[in-house]
Design a protein around this motif. Structure first.
Motif: not given
Lengths: 241, 241, 241, 241, 241, 241
Positions: F102-114
């Motif tokens: 995943v390109d983390l820089s494309s997510l904005g300041e969000r956490t995807f919690m799995v």
């Protein structure tokens, strides 16, 4: 002049309610100034691992405050999930000094668990807790003697404790909360009925002190502890178990 | 006849020492039978996250026993590193019922933190703690009104609580420790001054019960709570804040 | 009319998948509305310390939610390092009501450990977990009877549970999440197959309620539990072990 | 004669490896007898809540042993999930005595975090850790002065610590593990370069002691600390920062 | 060219101080680059529950860093009250690979407890800790053989470990901290003296890698581990116990 | 022949129920053999401290089993008060491999919690959880793209994972619980849609293995992962977000 007209070498009057808890083998509510501490002794038929099979007993202590014993509310240790450093330090001290005047080999393989719960704190709770715990312990031990579980000859001497300190340059006996908060030197002293030292813990909170000051503070402590031990002697007419 | 000549529908006399703690905004020592509970209220200028910015206040409670409040010593929650299930359940109950009679929007963004510390337990500590907490809370709120921090109109009604139960087939009001240990049915009831229910928690400890028994037990509880609320009214001559 | 056209006195259809887990001695996936709970029973050859040597068995429960069972994610108890108050309260309830219909002396010194894991929550999980746990427990006990480990005569009666409440002034049976969030009164009721009460927990979330409302809510609960117990009877053609 | 031909008033030779850790702002490996302790100082740009906005800095300490620092292996605090009472007591002592010789107001709002990790223990680790921490702290502070972050005038005096005790009736300086295990009286003394007391902690492990013994033990400690402070002075040719 | 003139396929020189701790049954201080790790082995007369009565022994490990082993200070696990995920992962690895070359059935019901405490970290601490632990374990086992507690034939083969990785497109052996921080691929390899794989853990930190890169990295690791095992052989002139 | 007639290079059929949880931003129930895992993705508007202000997002995972997912019941981590080492290791792995594609820089300041919660375990839960988490994550990310919160170009490649191993000398693909318990070598492999390695974790449970075996096991894994990624491609007709 100190608050309430106390003199520099004067302790706050101590009131001890014996048998304060119905279920405990020994218990007191001890009060001095605004301090109010419940000390109880519970007897358990087990000893720590390092004493198993030794035939010897053990005395240990736990110390805690209820949250609003102090001017601002403290978070409970159970909420934090751990015992605080200050409580740890005090409860180790209480257990240690009680053991110093008791013949542990006369207790059988039993643990005398001392609980000190501070309902209200006003300076000097650790030394007052020692005095209260000693009285509760003696009560519990007399109970064992009376029921024929233990024989006399258990407690070697009386035990009393008091704090002394230097506040704004004055050497004072039995500091209350306000004095304690401003103390340059703070010392807790535990002594026996025969005037020997069991524990001396002197701390330069602000300014290091010399040997002469140490000696004068010990003189003050000796006076205060003498009065505390006189009080204990009046409580136990038949002496120590 | 019950212990001490109590009748089936008779509560144990309640003694409330108001202002028991010097530092707390509100506090009581409440006693009934051998129960002895310190309830204190501490006011903190913060609210839980879900209320931030709402302008509304909160009331929450913590409940604990000192280790030797009971016949055998309990290990401290701080030593176990966690709050026990029973304490969790009781402190949630206390917070909930206090909130039910208070207009939270009138408190501002403040938390009224109630601490119930059981010094000695003799059956019915959770209901006695509710009564004690209510008195301490009212004291704290009157203090806020007197200091001009809050305006009157905060507490909507009186609040009282009592336990009832079935013991050896007899329906009894205000069970003591021994009765509680032998109860087939155990019920805690919380009501307002106007006789409405705030909480009913009935448990078949041994044998399930029918609707008629439930109703007779609620009648008993209503009588007991009525007396408790009369006591509260005598304490607060100027009514509720 | 309620969501999905439900009437005030109508429960959500319950679907029970028996034997949901391959390894557990008894297990179900129970679903109602969007609730989805896995209940399992594990048999362990030990009892709590207070039952050692009594020849008697024990039933206890644990209750947890997976983090995203709810609309917003909850932090895991294992991350917080402690069980939350709500979980504590619920798991104590589940264990208690199951024990109320089982003859513990017929179990031998075994613990029946009930695990309720909520995969998705939609109001009323604690009562649905009770129903699911009862079915899983009966399954586990029939297994013991079939393998000759236990003899019949273990479970005294069926057990069912449901929530009722007052929402915007209307008395409703089996509240879903949205209704529960807006309830003025919230009550959980646990009853036996013969219509007796095992547990009543009624709470005034917003406004205290009178005895008449309590009785009408209990009527609603009785209707719902009757239907739940009918479902259980259909599942267990050969009756209770 | 003591082990290795030591006299009663003789300390074990102390070896201090300065700059032992590459990353820490100050660090030493300090050795004496079989003791081996790593002391490090980390500077953090934050202070405890009670100092926020005061412009003042803080010094605090943590103390731990690796599991096999001692004759038998100790369970890690991280495995037990809590810091032991002994560690708590020692780390509070270390922080307190360092603060007593430092002008906290000259530090800015920074915390000097001192870590003492005992790699091997042989009696007197708490006093050796104090000496090691003082040296590491001075190193860290000189670093701040050299980089222009702080101005001189920070440390008011040298600081040294040693243990003394009574073993089989003999008063000894700097007890090793074996002597310490058999001590009747055990005392830790912390003094400044000008010979003033910062902390005195005397404990009657077995038999209470009198004021004369206390004074003779303090004389011994004074001699030992004098030698330790001479060593410190040789390390810091340019004096204190 | 790498820092200090190292070539891509060159390991940092390893220095092993055997018998570093006086009390442990086996111990080393192992150094490479700025890494400095104390590995100790403690023998305990107990095994985990699943091995009780099996006659078989066990080897397990714990791994921790002192707070200032790294460029910034880490909070102690004992303060956080739990072991971090990284430590958990590493200590499981160390125990597993040691068990892979030891005949557990020859140990009797004993646990060999390995402690790895990182005093200073500079990349590759987990592989260096494996090498150090292996040497300390062999030392402890030779001790058992020499005292007649165990018979030879315990350790099946030598064991060595090293890290390899891809940094800025270059495949490198034995990454230091700086290289490790910039690695696109990071791999830890554990092999026996006969060149077999015990563990391969390859991770694409930034960009996934193909099978050819994997094979070239394994070639590099094989070279490095060969040199490490040569060093071990020089330490143990009499071979493996 | 393996159980259920499986061939050595055959994976167990995988069934993926998309959108399994009503509230989560992405979720699946993934099943293979007796494995049954719920994977959910929760989006939170915060990032770990080290990413604050970076404009970059984060993906992290938690992994747990319900107590009776396995043949014998496991004690809950919440009861033990800490996350077990195995869970720690697995959840770190899941987070790491998801971040690798995943390109983390494309997510904005969000956490995807799995969250991966194992309802039933049958060997290979960690690799199946990776596949399930990838599908749930893609679902959540497509949701963000559809709602205009994120733009396409987030996920660089497909991701699949499988276990391989050596059991009684045979190299097998996708080990079930019984095979896994008897494996001499156990390997988890994570690869991208373009056949590159993201993670290789090979462990000699009993006997070290050579490079040829490693290569044959990787061939097997490549075949299995190819089939898994084909399945993923069928689920996402419109490709990756």
């Amino acid at each position: 002049m100190r608050k309430n007209g106390r003199k520099a070498d004067e302790i706050r009057p101590i009131v001890i309610h014996q048998g304060y808890l119905k279920y405990a083998e020994g218990s007191v509510l001890i009060e001095a100034g605004n301090n109010r501490i419940v000390c109880s002794v519970s007897i358990e038929d087990r000893v720590p691992p390092f004493l198993k099979g030794s035939g010897q007993g053990w005395i240990t202590a736990e110390y805690a405050m209820i949250p609003r014993a102090t001017t601002t509310r403290n978070i409970r240790d159970s909420v934090k999930g751990r015992i605080g450093g200050r409580s740890h330090e005090i409860q180790r001290l209480i257990g240690r000094v009680l053991r110093a005047v008791v013949d542990l080999s006369s207790l059988g393989e039993r643990t005398f668990m001392v609980d000190c719960d501070v309902i209200q704190a006003d300076g000097g709770t650790r030394t007052l807790a020692i005095t209260g715990s000693f009285v509760a312990l003696v009560e519990a031990l007399w109970g064992c003697v009376d029921r024929g579980i233990l024989s006399r000859g258990i407690v070697r001497d009386y035990l009393g404790a008091v704090s002394v300190g230097v506040v704004e340059g004055r050497e004072l006996l039995d500091l209350d909360f306000e004095e304690d908060s401003n103390a340059e030197v703070d010392m807790n002293v535990v002594m026996t009925g025969s005037g020997k030292l069991v524990e001396v813990q002197g701390t330069a909170e602000r300014s290091p002190f010399d040997r002469e000051a140490l000696n004068r503070l010990l003189d003050l402590a000796e006076k205060g502890i003498g009065e505390i031990i006189d009080l204990e002697k009046r409580l136990f007419e038949r002496g120590l178990p």
